[in-house]
Scaffold this motif. Structure first.
Motif, PDB file in Angstrom:
ATOM      1  N   LYS B  12      36.470  55.291  31.731  1.00  0.00           N
ATOM      2  CA  LYS B  12      37.430  55.385  32.834  1.00  0.00           C
ATOM      3  C   LYS B  12      38.748  55.868  32.259  1.00  0.00           C
ATOM      4  O   LYS B  12      39.313  55.241  31.360  1.00  0.00           O
ATOM      5  CB  LYS B  12      37.626  54.016  33.490  1.00  0.00           C
ATOM      6  CG  LYS B  12      38.652  54.010  34.617  1.00  0.00           C
ATOM      7  CD  LYS B  12      38.134  54.735  35.845  1.00  0.00           C
ATOM      8  CE  LYS B  12      39.179  54.791  36.950  1.00  0.00           C
ATOM      9  NZ  LYS B  12      38.705  55.582  38.089  1.00  0.00           N
ATOM     10  N   THR B  44      39.520  43.978  32.839  1.00  0.00           N
ATOM     11  CA  THR B  44      39.644  43.980  34.301  1.00  0.00           C
ATOM     12  C   THR B  44      39.179  45.310  34.877  1.00  0.00           C
ATOM     13  O   THR B  44      38.487  45.341  35.901  1.00  0.00           O
ATOM     14  CB  THR B  44      41.090  43.670  34.705  1.00  0.00           C
ATOM     15  OG1 THR B  44      41.410  42.368  34.217  1.00  0.00           O
ATOM     16  CG2 THR B  44      41.260  43.696  36.200  1.00  0.00           C
ATOM     17  N   ARG B  48      36.261  45.721  37.544  1.00  0.00           N
ATOM     18  CA  ARG B  48      36.458  46.417  38.829  1.00  0.00           C
ATOM     19  C   ARG B  48      35.433  47.534  38.998  1.00  0.00           C
ATOM     20  O   ARG B  48      34.996  47.814  40.115  1.00  0.00           O
ATOM     21  CB  ARG B  48      37.873  46.994  38.907  1.00  0.00           C
ATOM     22  CG  ARG B  48      38.919  45.944  39.219  1.00  0.00           C
ATOM     23  CD  ARG B  48      40.291  46.550  39.277  1.00  0.00           C
ATOM     24  NE  ARG B  48      41.307  45.553  39.589  1.00  0.00           N
ATOM     25  CZ  ARG B  48      42.608  45.810  39.578  1.00  0.00           C
ATOM     26  NH1 ARG B  48      43.038  47.014  39.250  1.00  0.00           N
ATOM     27  NH2 ARG B  48      43.467  44.869  39.874  1.00  0.00           N
ATOM     28  N   ASP B  52      32.448  48.124  41.827  1.00  0.00           N
ATOM     29  CA  ASP B  52      32.633  49.328  42.637  1.00  0.00           C
ATOM     30  C   ASP B  52      33.963  49.329  43.393  1.00  0.00           C
ATOM     31  O   ASP B  52      34.108  49.961  44.433  1.00  0.00           O
ATOM     32  CB  ASP B  52      31.476  49.522  43.632  1.00  0.00           C
ATOM     33  CG  ASP B  52      31.470  50.931  44.200  1.00  0.00           C
ATOM     34  OD1 ASP B  52      31.826  51.860  43.460  1.00  0.00           O
ATOM     35  OD2 ASP B  52      31.146  51.091  45.398  1.00  0.00           O
ATOM     36  N   ILE B  53      34.937  48.589  42.866  1.00  0.00           N
ATOM     37  CA  ILE B  53      36.289  48.717  43.420  1.00  0.00           C
ATOM     38  C   ILE B  53      36.897  49.985  42.835  1.00  0.00           C
ATOM     39  O   ILE B  53      37.620  50.725  43.493  1.00  0.00           O
ATOM     40  CB  ILE B  53      37.138  47.479  43.084  1.00  0.00           C
ATOM     41  CG1 ILE B  53      36.599  46.264  43.827  1.00  0.00           C
ATOM     42  CG2 ILE B  53      38.591  47.706  43.462  1.00  0.00           C
ATOM     43  CD1 ILE B  53      37.266  44.962  43.445  1.00  0.00           C
ATOM     44  N   LEU B  54      36.587  50.244  41.593  1.00  0.00           N
ATOM     45  CA  LEU B  54      36.954  51.511  40.952  1.00  0.00           C
ATOM     46  C   LEU B  54      35.656  52.231  40.590  1.00  0.00           C
ATOM     47  O   LEU B  54      34.635  51.603  40.370  1.00  0.00           O
ATOM     48  CB  LEU B  54      37.760  51.252  39.675  1.00  0.00           C
ATOM     49  CG  LEU B  54      39.115  50.576  39.831  1.00  0.00           C
ATOM     50  CD1 LEU B  54      39.716  50.317  38.450  1.00  0.00           C
ATOM     51  CD2 LEU B  54      40.052  51.424  40.652  1.00  0.00           C
ATOM     52  N   ARG B  55      35.738  53.551  40.534  1.00  0.00           N
ATOM     53  CA  ARG B  55      34.574  54.329  40.103  1.00  0.00           C
ATOM     54  C   ARG B  55      34.790  54.803  38.678  1.00  0.00           C
ATOM     55  O   ARG B  55      35.889  55.230  38.336  1.00  0.00           O
ATOM     56  CB  ARG B  55      34.411  55.559  41.007  1.00  0.00           C
ATOM     57  CG  ARG B  55      33.952  55.222  42.404  1.00  0.00           C
ATOM     58  CD  ARG B  55      32.451  55.393  42.558  1.00  0.00           C
ATOM     59  NE  ARG B  55      31.923  54.669  43.700  1.00  0.00           N
ATOM     60  CZ  ARG B  55      31.781  55.192  44.914  1.00  0.00           C
ATOM     61  NH1 ARG B  55      32.124  56.432  45.139  1.00  0.00           N
ATOM     62  NH2 ARG B  55      31.276  54.471  45.894  1.00  0.00           N
ATOM     63  N   ARG B  73      26.690  44.137  47.561  1.00  0.00           N
ATOM     64  CA  ARG B  73      27.895  43.339  47.389  1.00  0.00           C
ATOM     65  C   ARG B  73      27.798  41.947  47.989  1.00  0.00           C
ATOM     66  O   ARG B  73      28.502  41.036  47.568  1.00  0.00           O
ATOM     67  CB  ARG B  73      29.137  44.065  47.910  1.00  0.00           C
ATOM     68  CG  ARG B  73      29.129  44.468  49.347  1.00  0.00           C
ATOM     69  CD  ARG B  73      30.525  44.952  49.702  1.00  0.00           C
ATOM     70  NE  ARG B  73      30.583  46.358  50.025  1.00  0.00           N
ATOM     71  CZ  ARG B  73      30.735  46.816  51.276  1.00  0.00           C
ATOM     72  NH1 ARG B  73      30.832  45.988  52.272  1.00  0.00           N
ATOM     73  NH2 ARG B  73      30.805  48.092  51.512  1.00  0.00           N
ATOM     74  N   ASP B  74      26.870  41.765  48.938  1.00  0.00           N
ATOM     75  CA  ASP B  74      26.704  40.431  49.496  1.00  0.00           C
ATOM     76  C   ASP B  74      26.092  39.462  48.484  1.00  0.00           C
ATOM     77  O   ASP B  74      26.159  38.257  48.657  1.00  0.00           O
ATOM     78  CB  ASP B  74      25.810  40.483  50.735  1.00  0.00           C
ATOM     79  CG  ASP B  74      26.546  41.088  51.924  1.00  0.00           C
ATOM     80  OD1 ASP B  74      27.771  41.330  51.774  1.00  0.00           O
ATOM     81  OD2 ASP B  74      25.919  41.314  52.964  1.00  0.00           O
ATOM     82  N   TYR B  78      33.000  37.194  43.282  1.00  0.00           N
ATOM     83  CA  TYR B  78      34.017  37.726  42.375  1.00  0.00           C
ATOM     84  C   TYR B  78      35.288  36.882  42.431  1.00  0.00           C
ATOM     85  O   TYR B  78      35.811  36.582  43.500  1.00  0.00           O
ATOM     86  CB  TYR B  78      34.321  39.179  42.760  1.00  0.00           C
ATOM     87  CG  TYR B  78      35.475  39.811  42.032  1.00  0.00           C
ATOM     88  CD1 TYR B  78      35.623  39.675  40.654  1.00  0.00           C
ATOM     89  CD2 TYR B  78      36.431  40.549  42.726  1.00  0.00           C
ATOM     90  CE1 TYR B  78      36.681  40.260  39.981  1.00  0.00           C
ATOM     91  CE2 TYR B  78      37.488  41.154  42.056  1.00  0.00           C
ATOM     92  CZ  TYR B  78      37.610  41.001  40.683  1.00  0.00           C
ATOM     93  OH  TYR B  78      38.656  41.582  40.034  1.00  0.00           O
ATOM     94  N   PRO B  80      39.003  37.327  40.990  1.00  0.00           N
ATOM     95  CA  PRO B  80      39.843  38.268  40.257  1.00  0.00           C
ATOM     96  C   PRO B  80      40.765  37.557  39.272  1.00  0.00           C
ATOM     97  O   PRO B  80      40.939  36.340  39.339  1.00  0.00           O
ATOM     98  CB  PRO B  80      40.642  38.972  41.348  1.00  0.00           C
ATOM     99  CG  PRO B  80      40.622  38.052  42.498  1.00  0.00           C
ATOM    100  CD  PRO B  80      39.414  37.168  42.372  1.00  0.00           C
ATOM    101  N   PHE B  98      35.881  34.128  53.332  1.00  0.00           N
ATOM    102  CA  PHE B  98      35.326  35.015  52.313  1.00  0.00           C
ATOM    103  C   PHE B  98      33.797  35.004  52.362  1.00  0.00           C
ATOM    104  O   PHE B  98      33.155  36.025  52.111  1.00  0.00           O
ATOM    105  CB  PHE B  98      35.837  34.636  50.923  1.00  0.00           C
ATOM    106  CG  PHE B  98      37.265  35.051  50.698  1.00  0.00           C
ATOM    107  CD1 PHE B  98      37.664  36.347  50.975  1.00  0.00           C
ATOM    108  CD2 PHE B  98      38.213  34.164  50.222  1.00  0.00           C
ATOM    109  CE1 PHE B  98      38.984  36.753  50.784  1.00  0.00           C
ATOM    110  CE2 PHE B  98      39.533  34.557  50.027  1.00  0.00           C
ATOM    111  CZ  PHE B  98      39.915  35.858  50.315  1.00  0.00           C
ATOM    112  N   LEU B 101      32.638  37.289  55.139  1.00  0.00           N
ATOM    113  CA  LEU B 101      32.714  38.698  54.759  1.00  0.00           C
ATOM    114  C   LEU B 101      31.484  39.122  53.971  1.00  0.00           C
ATOM    115  O   LEU B 101      31.174  40.299  53.871  1.00  0.00           O
ATOM    116  CB  LEU B 101      33.968  38.966  53.927  1.00  0.00           C
ATOM    117  CG  LEU B 101      35.293  39.009  54.687  1.00  0.00           C
ATOM    118  CD1 LEU B 101      36.419  39.354  53.744  1.00  0.00           C
ATOM    119  CD2 LEU B 101      35.243  40.014  55.832  1.00  0.00           C
ATOM    120  N   LYS B 102      30.803  38.140  53.393  1.00  0.00           N
ATOM    121  CA  LYS B 102      29.583  38.435  52.644  1.00  0.00           C
ATOM    122  C   LYS B 102      28.352  38.257  53.517  1.00  0.00           C
ATOM    123  O   LYS B 102      27.233  38.131  53.016  1.00  0.00           O
ATOM    124  CB  LYS B 102      29.470  37.502  51.438  1.00  0.00           C
ATOM    125  CG  LYS B 102      30.595  37.644  50.435  1.00  0.00           C
ATOM    126  CD  LYS B 102      30.453  38.909  49.620  1.00  0.00           C
ATOM    127  CE  LYS B 102      31.364  38.856  48.390  1.00  0.00           C
ATOM    128  NZ  LYS B 102      31.257  40.088  47.609  1.00  0.00           N
TER     129      LYS B 102
END
Lengths: 537, 310
Positions: B12, B44, B48, B52-55, B73-74, B78, B80, B98, B101-102
């Motif tokens: 990255k 970190t 991430r 898949d928050i960052l590619r 993702r379910d 996580y 942070p 939360f 959301l899953k």
């Protein structure tokens, strides 16, 4: 979809729980209530009774001035009486809205007829056309009001119109009360003596003794002997320069007399002059957009013309309240780093959409509460003023306007909501956000400024050009809707607006995606442009 | 054994800066993996990317058998690195939110939230707003929020930071519980003792590059054993002994104890014999395994100092 709903649901529930939301919801009805009550209050109590000392060296001039004050006092009573009757008889107010033409001559004929009947002891017949109640004040000739007998008869005639069981009429305080000179002073004293003696009272250093009470002396009027013949100026003493009603009343009464004398001396009949002065050209207004036979324009149509302004305000307020919420929430999530957890569960697009929709629901709830409370208050406080608003809403609920409003409301809201969420995502504190907000506020102020003149020229060049500027399109087009703008423009600006909303969503989503994970200084403008070009982080 | 996380030559970059530089490792399902590295090493950023928050700029990451974490993702929980909660929501509501959301239904989520709060000693705080919780409490709530949907893979970024020793133990307990139920846990830390106690494997990265990947035992073997001795007048002798590379006062704080770093092929027993032969008397002779802390400093020490100076 489910995730968008969850995010929106939380956003909604959490905002609805805040104090700000409830203050907002409750503040508005209070404001409406004040808007209804304050003018009433000011009318009743705002201008206190003015006490005035009048010394006239000319008997006729003094008489004229005093007559004028009596006239104004009685007109005020008449007005209050009309208001009282109108409030007591609801059905009449409805009709008042339909008709605006007043046939003065017919009214006077009926008034005479009524007075005639009164003098014969029968007050059965109502000489007034109830539809015209509110407007008769200025139409009744001065002579009727100044003649004590006729004044009383007329007053009784009006009081007779009150439906049974309506509250009793309380006569308002007079506008002007003349007070006598101080004990020990007479008309024989010189101007200078009188002025010196009254000066401390006029300066409000002392209260003036008048018929057993002590009052504020508003003014001293000294009318010289040859005011009518030589037009010598009167001497008007008062420490209040703002309220010129009294001075105007006195100078007008004397001016009328002086003019009349002038007509007489030149051999012109003053009554003819008066008659001629009353001739007016009136207009009937027609609207080509209406069905044949119904082209005549009434008050209702005028309301319809201006109704969009109300909706522009609603949209504006909605965007403002919502902008704040979106900013606060996004910045909270960002500064708390909640955003990272969220992003491990939902995509940025889902998050952005959920937030915008949730906050939108808050806005809609607030506005519905406002409209509801407004209608409620107006029903409770029903008066001639309130009917207008009810009518305004009735006018707006015509389908083609409503569809237009809904479209512009939704698109306008989304346009700004996405922008604000994008801004929120690049700021860590509210303070940082302020810097970005200032230009946004400037853009938002423009449609507010144009709101007044757009209804006057709804299809003019400025209105047309501004309709094509996306941030302003919803406001301007909403404002123009009642004037039936060309179909091409409606469709064209509509499509452009939709494209802009999608573009703003795309742009904000990109900025949001990078911005929410970024810490430290907000990015520079050029950096933002770079973000737009970049692919997913 | 199937892998829960598989990183293949992941890179990255941010402009010229290589935040993560060719990192490859895998974590087996049902194991606990410690993700170690100094500040700014790229932990970190790696996490991430796993989420898949960052590619990644290049390379590939496979999570629970899928090429992109967002597809599963379910099934991932996580926590942070920087902890935060909605201030105005209650502990129960946050955990439940939360979880929903899953994909957990609302009613089940609330139930689950209460159950977790009870189990980890937070019953009294169920209806407290998060702003009223202490930092440690808030952190526990957030950990619970990350596992309320019963994920198969739990990724915890610095779960121990900011916790007192008692709560650090509770945290270890939470992680052990997850493992005992067959879940996979990846957690980052720079406190080695936790990793030493509960990890099956560790990954060490420094300055974005892989420094080590393997079991704790393998890591320890990276460094030779040490010998601690105390005796009268031996300071000259120890320097002359064959196989001794360096001599330092012992790090454990005991007076007059010397720590001898010996080469890999040196047998401590031979060393002891030489002491006898020289006729010096010893009252202490112990062979110690290097701990993870030392291994860590050995692996990343230079990089970490550089990073601190940057």
């Amino acid at each position: 979809m489910m995730r968008i709903y969850r995010v929106a649901q939380r956003e909604y529930l959490e905002n609805v729980k805040t104090k700000g939301f409830w203050i907002g919801i409750l503040l508005f009805p209070v404001m409406i209530w004040l808007m209804v009550e304050v003018p009433k209050f000011l009318e009743e109590k705002g201008i206190p009774t003015r006490h005035v000392a009048i010394v006239s060296r000319d008997a006729e001039a003094g008489e004229l001035a005093r007559q004028r004050l009596t006239l104004l006092n009685r007109q005020k009573v008449l007005q209050a009486l009309q208001q009282h009757i109108a409030e007591a008889t609801e059905s009449q107010r409805k009709e008042m809205l339909e008709e605006q033409e007043i046939d003065a001559a017919a009214l006077l004929d009926r008034l005479e007829e009524g007075l005639e009947q009164m003098s014969q002891g029968s007050a059965e017949i109502n000489p007034f056309n109830p539809k015209q109640l509110v407007d008769i004040g200025d139409l009744i000739p001065d002579e009727y009001l100044l003649n004590d007998g006729q004044w009383l008869a007329m007053r009784n005639l009006l009081l007779n119109q009150l439906p049974k069981g309506s509250p009793e009429f309380v006569e308002p305080d007079p506008r002007f009360i003349e007070v006598g000179l101080l004990p020990g002073l007479t008309d024989m004293a010189t101007d200078a003596e009188i002025e010196t003696a009254l000066r401390p009272y006029l300066r409000a250093e002392k209260l003036y003794p008048a018929s057993g009470r002590n009052v504020d002396l508003f003014a001293l009027v000294l009318i010289p002997e040859n005011v009518l013949s030589e037009k010598e100026p009167i001497r008007f003493w008062s420490s209040n320069l703002a309220d010129t009603d009294l001075l105007d009343a006195i100078t007008d009464s004397l001016t009328d007399r002086v003019r009349q004398m002038e007509y007489d001396s030149r051999g012109i009949s003053s009554s003819e002059v008066k008659e001629i002065a009353q001739i007016r050209v009136r207009s009937n207004n027609f609207n080509p957009n209406k069905q044949e036979g119904e082209e005549k324009v009434g008050i209702r149509d005028r309301i319809r013309q201006y109704a969009p302004v109300g909706f522009v305000y609603l949209l504006w307020i909605a965007i403002f309240t919502v902008a704040q919420m979106l900013l606060n929430n996004t910045i909270e999530e960002k500064s708390n780093r909640i955003i990272e957890v969220l992003l491990s569960s939902v995509t940025t697009n889902e998050l952005l959409l959920g937030k915008v929709l949730g906050v939108a629901a808050v806005g809609v709830t607030m506005q519905l509460a406002w409209i509801g409370s407004m209608l409620g208050i107006l029903r409770l406080k029903a008066g001639p003023g309130a009917e207008w608003v009810v009518d305004l809403l009735a006018a707006v609920v015509s389908p083609e306007l409503l569809i237009g409003f809904l479209f512009y409301f939704v698109t306008g809201y989304l346009f700004y909501a996405f922008l604000f969420a994008g801004i929120g995502s690049i700021c860590n504190t509210i303070k940082e956000a302020q810097n970005f907000m200032s230009p946004m506020m400037l853009i938002l102020m423009v449609p507010l400024g144009t709101m007044v003149f757009i209804p006057n020229d709804p299809n003019g060049t400025i209105a047309t050009v501004m309709s094509w500027v996306p941030p302003w399109t919803p406001f301007i087009m909403m404002n123009r809707m009642a004037a039936s703008p060309p179909m091409g423009e409606i469709v064209g600006t509509g499509i452009m607006l939709l494209i802009s909303v999608i573009f703003v969503f795309w742009m904000s989503a990109k900025i949001f995606r990078i911005g929410v994970l970024r810490t430290g200084q907000p990015p520079k403008f050029l950096e933002l442009l770079g973000w737009l070009k970049s692919s997913r982080p | 054994m199937t892998t829960a996380i598989e990183m293949n030559h992941v890179v990255k970059t941010y402009g010229d800066f290589r935040a993560v530089d060719d990192v490859s490792f895998s974590v087996n399902e049902g194991t606990i993996c410690g993700f170690l590295g100094p500040n700014g090493a790229g932990k970190t950023t790696s996490i991430r990317m796993i989420l898949d928050i960052l590619r990644p700029t290049s390379g590939s990451i496979e999570v629970l058998g899928h090429p992109v974490a967002s597809q599963v993702r379910d099934r991932i929980g996580y926590l942070p690195e920087e902890k935060g909660l909605y201030k105005k929501m209650t502990a129960t509501a946050v955990i439940a939110y939360f979880a929903t959301l899953k994909g957990v239904p609302s009613s089940v989520a609330r139930e689950k939230a209460r159950e977790l709060l009870d189990r980890y000693g937070l019953s009294a705080f169920k209806d407290h707003k998060c702003e009223a919780l202490s930092k440690g409490m808030g952190q526990k709530v957030q950990v619970l929020a990350s596992i309320a949907h019963d994920p198969d893979l739990v990724i915890l970024d610095e779960p121990f930071s900011g916790l007192d020793p008692v709560n650090q133990e509770v945290m270890e307990e939470v992680i052990q519980d997850l493992k005992s139920r067959g879940k996979t846990v990846l957690f980052s830390t720079h406190v080695m003792s936790h990793a030493e106690r509960i990890c099956e494997s560790i990954v060490v990265i420094a300055a974005g590059k892989m420094a080590f990947h393997g079991s704790v035992e393998e890591a320890r073997n990276l460094l030779p054993s040490r010998v601690r001795v105390r005796g009268d007048d031996i300071s000259d002798l120890v320097l002359r002994l064959p196989g001794v590379q360096s001599v330092k006062p012992s790090a454990d704080g005991r007076a007059d104890v010397l720590e001898l770093h010996i080469s890999d092929d040196t047998d401590p027993q031979l060393l002891l014999k030489q002491f006898f032969d020289s006729g010096k008397s010893l009252d202490t002779f112990e062979v110690v395994q290097p701990d993870l802390h030392e291994v860590f400093v050995h692996l990343v020490g230079e990089d970490a100092r550089e990073a601190a100076d940057r």
